[in-house]
Design a protein around this motif. Sequence first.
Motif, PDB file in Angstrom:
ATOM      1  N   ALA A  48     116.916  66.119  63.109  1.00  0.00           N
ATOM      2  CA  ALA A  48     118.193  65.589  62.648  1.00  0.00           C
ATOM      3  C   ALA A  48     118.350  65.910  61.173  1.00  0.00           C
ATOM      4  CB  ALA A  48     118.268  64.085  62.869  1.00  0.00           C
ATOM      5  N   LEU A  49     119.583  66.136  60.773  1.00  0.00           N
ATOM      6  CA  LEU A  49     119.825  66.523  59.383  1.00  0.00           C
ATOM      7  C   LEU A  49     119.954  65.329  58.452  1.00  0.00           C
ATOM      8  CD1 LEU A  49     122.466  69.334  59.882  1.00  0.00           C
ATOM      9  CD2 LEU A  49     120.130  69.617  59.151  1.00  0.00           C
ATOM     10  N   GLU A 171     112.725  64.393  62.550  1.00  0.00           N
ATOM     11  CA  GLU A 171     112.164  65.402  61.667  1.00  0.00           C
ATOM     12  C   GLU A 171     113.286  65.946  60.806  1.00  0.00           C
ATOM     13  OE1 GLU A 171     110.227  68.635  63.747  1.00  0.00           O
ATOM     14  OE2 GLU A 171     110.603  69.847  61.979  1.00  0.00           O
ATOM     15  N   GLN A 172     113.015  66.053  59.524  1.00  0.00           N
ATOM     16  CA  GLN A 172     114.047  66.567  58.640  1.00  0.00           C
ATOM     17  C   GLN A 172     113.816  68.039  58.387  1.00  0.00           C
ATOM     18  OE1 GLN A 172     113.757  63.480  55.477  1.00  0.00           O
ATOM     19  NE2 GLN A 172     115.947  63.450  55.745  1.00  0.00           N
ATOM     20  N   PRO A 173     114.877  68.765  58.070  1.00  0.00           N
ATOM     21  CA  PRO A 173     114.672  70.174  57.742  1.00  0.00           C
ATOM     22  C   PRO A 173     113.838  70.285  56.481  1.00  0.00           C
ATOM     23  CG  PRO A 173     116.900  69.472  57.214  1.00  0.00           C
ATOM     24  CD  PRO A 173     116.277  68.367  57.979  1.00  0.00           C
TER      25      PRO A 173
END
Lengths: 175, 196
Positions: A48-49, A171-173
């Motif tokens: 997810a952003l 999880e983030q970019p």
Amino acid sequence: MAPRKREFLFEEKMDMTPLIDCVFLLILFFILTTEITMTQEEVELPFALEGKEAQLSVQADKVVKIEVVRKDPQFDPKNEGLGNIMHEGQVIDFEGVVEIFRKAVLIDMLPPPRGYGREPEILPGPEQRRLSQVKVLIRADKRVRAEYLRTIFMACEKVDPAIYKIEISSEQPSP
Amino acid sequence: MLIRKNKRIEEEEGLQMTAMIDIVFQLLIFFLLSMKFVALEGQLSSYLPKDKGLTQVPQTLDLVNVILDLVWEERAGVQRVVCLTMDYRDPARDGEKEEVHAWGDWQVTDPSGFLRYGPGKGHFVEFEYSVPDFQEIEEYLSYRKRTYSDPRGTGLPVTVNFDDRVPVQVVTTLLDICTRLKITDFTLAARELPID
């Protein structure tokens, strides 16, 4: 003549000390960091952003962490998204989740110093439902069925006062 | 003779480091290879319905709310997630559920299995199944948010129902979209749930 030859011999040998110092530091670093990562469960978090940075240190006391781990791919050859609900390394079922939530809610409502003495929010209206301030943090594998989320939600409904605050880890970019 | 003697002394003086360095390098390589960096972890907030869910009030569905249904379909070996909503694009069709879907039938996901995700940000997420067009959903939600009259001052309420079989990633993606659109009234509903 003799001292010159000695000098020559001395220069011939490489000075390894700083290199070994660095290498030892690197090894120490890797040993320490791998220990930390090895204790974590193998959960592939959904991407997810917009996830906010975790603030576990601030409110760790009223957050209940539940993990949904994917079942071993060998037992799930058709990739049907089967998984296990886990809490602190133990596989639990619906009743187990309810039990954990019940304890968290009870502790939250105890007067200080053991609990935090938070009064449950009372919903206006005919139902007069009591709502707890306890938050549930769900770390679910991205491939498992959302069914497990629903099991957790049902457990949230079942305790009194009911839990309604949910956090889903993502999880983030990488920056 | 003198030189030879000196050499011997030098050799004996120096500590034998070679074997140790060999081992140290092996250790270093092992840790370098075995180490996996901890991925950055974020959290998306959401709420459960404060009342006992939609099952309690089945007749008073408010069409002003956005209700998204995530349905899992498995047909002819193709797995896909469908996103349905009421009152999509055509207000005349009240009470009928339509698919939020831009490109028509089954080829929503890129054949490679990757979907472009997040407007202009160039991220790709891998899916092993067909998914609804998230950009279309985002546009739809953003349109609904813009046109929402907001009588209670809480912002557009969005409720998501999901099938048991829908993967967690899709639910999270919807939550992500709502967070990006600053929709704070986001509820994950328990659909058709016999509570107690």
